[in-house]
Motif scaffolding. Structure first.
Motif, PDB file in Angstrom:
ATOM      1  N   LEU A  20       0.809  -1.211   0.000  1.00 24.95           N
ATOM      2  CA  LEU A  20       0.000   0.000   0.000  1.00 24.95           C
ATOM      3  C   LEU A  20       0.847   1.268   0.000  1.00 24.95           C
ATOM      4  O   LEU A  20       0.461   2.275  -0.592  1.00 24.95           O
ATOM      5  N   VAL A  21       2.007   1.224   0.649  1.00 27.47           N
ATOM      6  CA  VAL A  21       2.924   2.370   0.618  1.00 27.47           C
ATOM      7  C   VAL A  21       3.389   2.605  -0.819  1.00 27.47           C
ATOM      8  O   VAL A  21       3.439   3.745  -1.289  1.00 27.47           O
ATOM      9  N   ASP A  22       3.712   1.522  -1.524  1.00 28.24           N
ATOM     10  CA  ASP A  22       4.116   1.650  -2.924  1.00 28.24           C
ATOM     11  C   ASP A  22       2.988   2.242  -3.766  1.00 28.24           C
ATOM     12  O   ASP A  22       3.207   3.129  -4.588  1.00 28.24           O
TER      13      ASP A  22
ATOM     14  N   MET B  92       6.139   9.742  -0.063  1.00 30.73           N
ATOM     15  CA  MET B  92       6.198   8.555   0.801  1.00 30.73           C
ATOM     16  C   MET B  92       5.139   8.683   1.886  1.00 30.73           C
ATOM     17  O   MET B  92       4.969   9.746   2.477  1.00 30.73           O
ATOM     18  N   ALA B  93       4.440   7.608   2.120  1.00 29.27           N
ATOM     19  CA  ALA B  93       3.400   7.595   3.153  1.00 29.27           C
ATOM     20  C   ALA B  93       4.015   7.371   4.528  1.00 29.27           C
ATOM     21  O   ALA B  93       5.033   6.698   4.663  1.00 29.27           O
ATOM     22  N   VAL B  94       3.379   7.929   5.522  1.00 32.74           N
ATOM     23  CA  VAL B  94       3.702   7.671   6.914  1.00 32.74           C
ATOM     24  C   VAL B  94       2.881   6.437   7.310  1.00 32.74           C
ATOM     25  O   VAL B  94       1.745   6.295   6.872  1.00 32.74           O
ATOM     26  N   VAL B  95       3.445   5.555   8.120  1.00 33.99           N
ATOM     27  CA  VAL B  95       2.747   4.331   8.503  1.00 33.99           C
ATOM     28  C   VAL B  95       2.631   4.249  10.020  1.00 33.99           C
ATOM     29  O   VAL B  95       3.608   4.484  10.735  1.00 33.99           O
ATOM     30  N   TYR B  96       1.436   3.921  10.475  1.00 33.11           N
ATOM     31  CA  TYR B  96       1.176   3.711  11.897  1.00 33.11           C
ATOM     32  C   TYR B  96       0.582   2.323  12.080  1.00 33.11           C
ATOM     33  O   TYR B  96      -0.423   1.995  11.441  1.00 33.11           O
ATOM     34  N   ILE B  97       1.189   1.525  12.954  1.00 33.19           N
ATOM     35  CA  ILE B  97       0.640   0.226  13.324  1.00 33.19           C
ATOM     36  C   ILE B  97       0.434   0.249  14.829  1.00 33.19           C
ATOM     37  O   ILE B  97       1.363   0.562  15.577  1.00 33.19           O
ATOM     38  N   ARG B  98      -0.765  -0.067  15.247  1.00 35.90           N
ATOM     39  CA  ARG B  98      -1.087  -0.109  16.674  1.00 35.90           C
ATOM     40  C   ARG B  98      -1.741  -1.449  16.992  1.00 35.90           C
ATOM     41  O   ARG B  98      -2.400  -2.041  16.134  1.00 35.90           O
TER      42      ARG B  98
END
Length: 163
Positions: A79-81, A90-96
């Motif tokens: 999904l970032v690609d 470039m996307a910022v990514v958050y995983i919680r």
């Protein structure tokens, strides 16, 4: 010599997209990415992992959480690609880890750079989806930012025309 005003060239409008396995999530991502590209903003991808609840078998629970996180990271790379192709940023990514509503609310309150949440409504018989339903109902005032709900049935051409 007079004072020079400092301009923050690094301030971007951040469009947050919640990652899940639905088809409409890709509609939200495309809408957000094109809005970001056209307004000088950026994309942020948010994924909440539900914790495994095998209290009696802690090793199994940890293994399940590790596998879920690895699968999520692979999905986020894809999904970032895709977001980069569409937004040229470039996307910022958050995983919680935790329930999605709690983690989303916490993230938005903790990160002042997030400007708007982009969601797409579900297209199935089950309605718009649990998060859209929550934010449109009793959770309407839980976020400090506006949110946009786009129809999940929009085509790429329709999204392109809107953004």
């Amino acid at each position: 010599m007079g004072e020079t005003a400092l301009v923050d060239h690094h301030h971007h409008r951040i469009f947050l997209v919640v990652v899940d396995d639905t088809e409409e999530m890709r509609v939200a991502l495309r809408f957000a990415a094109l809005r970001a590209r056209n307004t000088g903003g950026r994309i942020a991808l948010f994924l909440a992992l539900e914790p495994a609840n095998f209290h009696h078998w802690a090793g199994v629970s940890a293994l399940m959480e590790d596998e879920a996180r690895l699968e999520a990271e692979h999905r986020l790379v894809e999904l970032v690609d895709l977001a980069y192709e569409m937004s040229e940023q470039m996307a910022v990514v958050y995983i919680r880890v935790g329930p999605i509503v709690r983690e989303l609310t916490s993230l938005v309150s903790e990160d002042p750079t997030i400007s708007v949440l982009i969601l797409a409504a579900g297209t199935g018989a089950d309605g718009p989806g649990p998060l859209v339903s929550y934010l449109g109902g009793k959770g309407a005032n839980t976020l400090r930012i506006p949110y946009t709900v786009v129809p999940g049935s929009l085509t790429d051409a329709q999204i392109d025309a809107l953004t």
